[in-house]
Scaffold this motif. Sequence first.
Motif, PDB file in Angstrom:
ATOM      1  N   TRP A  85      99.596 -17.540  43.304  1.00 56.05           N
ATOM      2  CA  TRP A  85      99.294 -18.031  41.956  1.00 56.05           C
ATOM      3  C   TRP A  85      98.612 -16.913  41.188  1.00 56.05           C
ATOM      4  N   TRP A  92      98.897 -17.883  49.344  1.00 56.78           N
ATOM      5  CA  TRP A  92      98.774 -19.065  50.196  1.00 56.78           C
ATOM      6  C   TRP A  92      99.991 -19.276  51.078  1.00 56.78           C
ATOM      7  N   GLY A  94     102.425 -22.382  52.443  1.00 56.37           N
ATOM      8  CA  GLY A  94     102.780 -23.737  52.027  1.00 56.37           C
ATOM      9  C   GLY A  94     104.038 -24.187  52.736  1.00 56.37           C
ATOM     10  N   ASP A  96     108.133 -26.023  52.122  1.00 51.74           N
ATOM     11  CA  ASP A  96     109.182 -26.462  51.196  1.00 51.74           C
ATOM     12  C   ASP A  96     109.168 -27.982  51.065  1.00 51.74           C
ATOM     13  N   TRP A  98     106.753 -31.400  51.929  1.00 54.58           N
ATOM     14  CA  TRP A  98     105.512 -31.988  52.428  1.00 54.58           C
ATOM     15  C   TRP A  98     105.793 -33.399  52.935  1.00 54.58           C
ATOM     16  N   ASN A 106      96.645 -38.368  50.657  1.00 48.14           N
ATOM     17  CA  ASN A 106      96.021 -37.851  49.430  1.00 48.14           C
ATOM     18  C   ASN A 106      95.856 -38.963  48.389  1.00 48.14           C
ATOM     19  N   ARG A 123      94.242 -32.346  38.333  1.00 43.25           N
ATOM     20  CA  ARG A 123      95.358 -31.464  38.687  1.00 43.25           C
ATOM     21  C   ARG A 123      96.331 -32.192  39.616  1.00 43.25           C
ATOM     22  N   PRO A 124      97.611 -31.978  39.433  1.00 48.82           N
ATOM     23  CA  PRO A 124      98.545 -32.540  40.424  1.00 48.82           C
ATOM     24  C   PRO A 124      98.250 -31.935  41.795  1.00 48.82           C
ATOM     25  N   TYR A 125      98.394 -32.738  42.840  1.00 51.75           N
ATOM     26  CA  TYR A 125      98.063 -32.241  44.173  1.00 51.75           C
ATOM     27  C   TYR A 125      99.065 -31.171  44.602  1.00 51.75           C
ATOM     28  N   GLN A 126      98.556 -30.005  44.939  1.00 51.72           N
ATOM     29  CA  GLN A 126      99.406 -28.903  45.407  1.00 51.72           C
ATOM     30  C   GLN A 126      98.847 -28.391  46.723  1.00 51.72           C
ATOM     31  N   PRO A 127      99.298 -29.012  47.840  1.00 47.57           N
ATOM     32  CA  PRO A 127      98.752 -28.591  49.130  1.00 47.57           C
ATOM     33  C   PRO A 127      99.048 -27.116  49.378  1.00 47.57           C
ATOM     34  N   HIS A 128      98.100 -26.392  49.924  1.00 49.00           N
ATOM     35  CA  HIS A 128      98.302 -24.973  50.236  1.00 49.00           C
ATOM     36  C   HIS A 128      97.176 -24.524  51.145  1.00 49.00           C
TER      37      HIS A 128
END
Length: 180
Positions: A85, A92, A94, A96, A98, A106, A123-128
Amino acid sequence: MPPDERQRLFFALWPDTGLRQRLKQRLTEGGFYGAGGQPVPPDNFHITLRYLGWLSSAERRCAGQVAGNIRASAFQLVLNRTGYWSGSRVAWLGADNWPAALLDLNEQVQKGLEQCGLEPESRPYQPHLTYLRKAAVPPGPSAGYVPVTWWVDSFVLVHSVTVPGGVRYEVVDRWILTAD
Ligand code: 2AM
């Protein structure tokens, strides 16, 4: 903790020691530390489930009760890609895809915390899993990275403590995910 002392806290998925070493090894072998930036110590590897910020002891108690009421399934994560980012200069690991069980977990955490009077996560959840901070350039394509599989059967509450030169994370509580 004294009643008026606030702690910086977050819910997270927390790798075991062997997985931390495996992740570090894959990142090193893939050359992902070559582009500069500040490597996250393997002891600090985690996937944030929900960042909570500075909580009072009452808020922390409430968050703990919410976590204790969650009924969610254990799941397998395949960390099969890297990413970057540019805004936060974070590199990070991650996936493809989840698993639905992670998104459900979550969702339950987010919903449950509404009753604690905490600001909802905007924020939208963005697992990383962050492995490099202050990275000036993207560390390279995912091609050289060999996927790592992680069986996630618990989640934790983490206290984030600022120490000279960085941050130390202390796991303060853990909740088991069911095996179905
Ligand atoms: P992390 O990279 O160590 O997981 C507070 O903003 C913290 O929440 C960030 O330092 C980051 O920590 C995590 N975070 C930021 N954006 C996020 C998002 N969209 N989804 C999940 N976690 C996020």
